[in-house]
Write a protein that holds these residues in place. Structure first.
Motif, mmCIF file in Angstrom:
data_model
loop_
_atom_site.group_PDB
_atom_site.id
_atom_site.type_symbol
_atom_site.label_atom_id
_atom_site.label_comp_id
_atom_site.label_asym_id
_atom_site.label_seq_id
_atom_site.Cartn_x
_atom_site.Cartn_y
_atom_site.Cartn_z
ATOM 1 N N PRO A 19 16.325 120.957 31.780
ATOM 2 C CA PRO A 19 15.362 120.058 31.138
ATOM 3 C C PRO A 19 14.028 120.716 30.782
ATOM 4 N N GLY A 20 13.675 121.772 31.498
ATOM 5 C CA GLY A 20 12.418 122.447 31.191
ATOM 6 C C GLY A 20 12.389 123.023 29.790
ATOM 7 N N LEU A 21 13.563 123.325 29.238
ATOM 8 C CA LEU A 21 13.620 123.878 27.887
ATOM 9 C C LEU A 21 13.203 122.856 26.836
ATOM 10 N N TYR A 22 13.284 121.582 27.188
ATOM 11 C CA TYR A 22 12.925 120.532 26.236
ATOM 12 C C TYR A 22 11.422 120.506 25.963
ATOM 13 N N HIS A 23 10.634 120.978 26.915
ATOM 14 C CA HIS A 23 9.180 120.888 26.825
ATOM 15 C C HIS A 23 8.602 122.207 26.319
ATOM 16 N N ARG A 24 8.222 122.208 25.053
ATOM 17 C CA ARG A 24 7.613 123.399 24.460
ATOM 18 C C ARG A 24 6.187 123.587 24.973
ATOM 19 N N SER A 202 -3.740 121.756 42.269
ATOM 20 C CA SER A 202 -4.078 121.838 43.690
ATOM 21 C C SER A 202 -3.446 120.700 44.477
ATOM 22 N N CYS A 203 -3.241 119.553 43.828
ATOM 23 C CA CYS A 203 -2.560 118.436 44.469
ATOM 24 C C CYS A 203 -2.018 117.505 43.395
ATOM 25 N N VAL A 204 -0.988 116.752 43.748
ATOM 26 C CA VAL A 204 -0.447 115.707 42.881
ATOM 27 C C VAL A 204 -0.227 114.475 43.749
ATOM 28 N N ILE A 205 -0.872 113.376 43.380
ATOM 29 C CA ILE A 205 -0.738 112.113 44.097
ATOM 30 C C ILE A 205 -0.014 111.134 43.186
ATOM 31 N N ALA A 206 1.157 110.708 43.606
ATOM 32 C CA ALA A 206 1.959 109.763 42.828
ATOM 33 C C ALA A 206 1.811 108.380 43.443
ATOM 34 N N GLY A 207 1.095 107.495 42.744
ATOM 35 C CA GLY A 207 0.858 106.158 43.257
ATOM 36 C C GLY A 207 1.829 105.148 42.684
ATOM 37 N N ILE A 208 2.449 104.360 43.555
ATOM 38 C CA ILE A 208 3.453 103.327 43.209
ATOM 39 C C ILE A 208 4.323 103.771 42.028
ATOM 40 N N PRO A 209 5.004 104.939 42.173
ATOM 41 C CA PRO A 209 5.666 105.537 41.008
ATOM 42 C C PRO A 209 7.117 105.096 40.801
ATOM 43 N N PRO A 210 7.502 104.802 39.564
ATOM 44 C CA PRO A 210 8.932 104.785 39.241
ATOM 45 C C PRO A 210 9.402 106.220 39.058
ATOM 46 N N VAL A 211 10.701 106.460 39.181
ATOM 47 C CA VAL A 211 11.217 107.810 38.958
ATOM 48 C C VAL A 211 12.478 107.822 38.100
ATOM 49 N N ASP A 212 13.034 106.650 37.800
ATOM 50 C CA ASP A 212 14.270 106.573 37.021
ATOM 51 C C ASP A 212 14.112 105.415 36.033
ATOM 52 N N LEU A 213 13.786 105.733 34.774
ATOM 53 C CA LEU A 213 13.476 104.697 33.799
ATOM 54 C C LEU A 213 14.707 103.890 33.402
ATOM 55 N N ALA A 214 15.871 104.522 33.368
ATOM 56 C CA ALA A 214 17.090 103.779 33.048
ATOM 57 C C ALA A 214 17.400 102.773 34.156
ATOM 58 N N PHE A 243 17.392 110.575 29.609
ATOM 59 C CA PHE A 243 16.118 110.538 30.323
ATOM 60 C C PHE A 243 15.955 111.717 31.278
ATOM 61 N N ARG A 244 17.021 112.455 31.512
ATOM 62 C CA ARG A 244 16.931 113.604 32.406
ATOM 63 C C ARG A 244 15.888 114.615 31.921
ATOM 64 N N VAL A 245 15.672 114.724 30.606
ATOM 65 C CA VAL A 245 14.714 115.709 30.092
ATOM 66 C C VAL A 245 13.280 115.326 30.421
ATOM 67 N N VAL A 246 13.058 114.063 30.817
ATOM 68 C CA VAL A 246 11.705 113.638 31.190
ATOM 69 C C VAL A 246 11.718 112.965 32.564
ATOM 70 N N SER A 247 12.639 113.370 33.415
ATOM 71 C CA SER A 247 12.769 112.757 34.732
ATOM 72 C C SER A 247 12.122 113.612 35.816
ATOM 73 N N PRO A 248 11.242 113.044 36.642
ATOM 74 C CA PRO A 248 10.669 113.815 37.757
ATOM 75 C C PRO A 248 11.720 114.347 38.720
#
Length: 316
Positions: A19-24, A202-214, A243-248
């Motif tokens: 999936p990383g190849l999708y993001h130029r 330096s940090c990533v804070i994910a607040g009340i996150p969805p992770v699978d849009l489908a 959605f895998r190309v934009v899935s965390p």
């Protein structure tokens, strides 16, 4: 038809396998437009900078839905709010808002921006997601980002990451010693996704996150809508593949585990608890705050987790 054509293209290009190849890699953001503005409030005015730049994002020439995406004229201009100190350098925090948000005053409140700016000594950048705020294309802020056009949602996510990377490049060019990222709801999804692409946060804070849009779409779709989807021949598993190309969950986090943090509500009816749980597992079980609440980013436990993480990783 778009889903079927996109699946074939994504498989052919190897984007589903990698999936990383999708993001130029986007070009540097060298000369954004900055205007000083003032927000009036009861506790006194806030002076900030409004940053705008031409997004430059375009879907691949072969992608279904490209022409429709390029017709969204208001969405071509990226916007962000900047709060920075006169003295430099300072650590930065990028705050990514949620679905239907994108308004300056509300974003300041949701992210405790003024307090973090003054008490922690941080510079802050609050970008506006595609289709939100001044980028609105529909009746309300956010309309079109999440909807029945699957490729529009994928392109919205890809454009979000593209613009965040350009903004991060500009921030680092200002001499930032460190940059943290805090996202709420849909912004938490994007923060988690960017954690698998940018190695220097330096940090990533994910607040009340969805992770699978489908999964989220099918969870919330009422029975008549599900029957309509089934009748159109749209298969959830095929949408999930795209959605895998934009899935965390398709990207390994690129920052140390002690720089990752999550908060979520056990009574959240918008983002079921299995979403932040899955991110927690994918991230190697970092610190997580489960709150006795619903879809609320401002609970005492959530705010404490955010502040402790910022003080530890990127406070001035």
């Amino acid at each position: 038809e778009e889903v079927d054509a996109a699946r074939e293209l994504f498989e052919l290009r190897g984007w589903l396998a990698e999936p990383g190849l999708y993001h130029r890699t986007p070009p540097p953001l060298d000369t954004p437009r900055l205007q000083t503005r003032r927000l009036t409030r009861a506790r006194g005015p806030i002076v900030y900078e409004a940053l705008t730049f031409e997004s430059g994002y375009e879907p691949d020439a072969a992608e279904p839905g490209r022409d429709r995406w390029m017709s969204y004229s208001a969405n071509r201009t990226a916007h962000a709010v900047i709060l920075r100190h006169a003295s430099a350098p300072r650590p930065w925090l990028v705050c990514v808002h949620g679905y239907l948000m994108g308004h300056t005053g509300f974003s300041f409140w949701i992210f405790d921006a003024i307090r973090h700016h003054r008490e922690l000594g941080l510079n802050l950048a609050l970008p506006v997601l595609p289709f939100h705020g001044p980028r609105r294309e529909g009746r309300f802020s956010g309309e079109g980002f999440l909807g029945h056009d699957v490729l529009d949602t994928i392109h919205a996510e890809a454009q979000t990451i593209w613009e965040l990377r350009r903004l991060l490049g500009w921030i680092r060019a200002q001499g930032a010693p460190s940059v943290g990222l805090h996202g709420v709801s849909l912004g938490g999804y994007n923060a988690a996704l960017l954690a698998g692409i940018d190695p220097d946060l330096s940090c990533v804070i994910a607040g009340i996150p969805p992770v699978d849009l489908a999964r989220l779409a099918w969870h919330h779709a009422p029975p008549p809508t599900r029957r309509l989807i089934d009748g159109a021949g749209i298969v959830r598993d095929e949408v999930a593949k795209l959605f895998r190309v934009v899935s965390p969950l398709a990207f390994a986090p690129r920052i140390p585990v002690d720089g990752r943090a999550i908060y979520a509500g056990i009574g959240d009816c918008l983002i079921p608890a299995d979403h932040p749980r899955d991110l927690w597992e994918h991230w190697g079980r970092p610190r997580i705050a489960w709150t006795q609440s619903g879809h609320d980013p401002r609970t005492r436990a959530a705010r404490r987790l955010v502040e402790e993480t910022l003080r530890r990783t990127c406070s001035a």
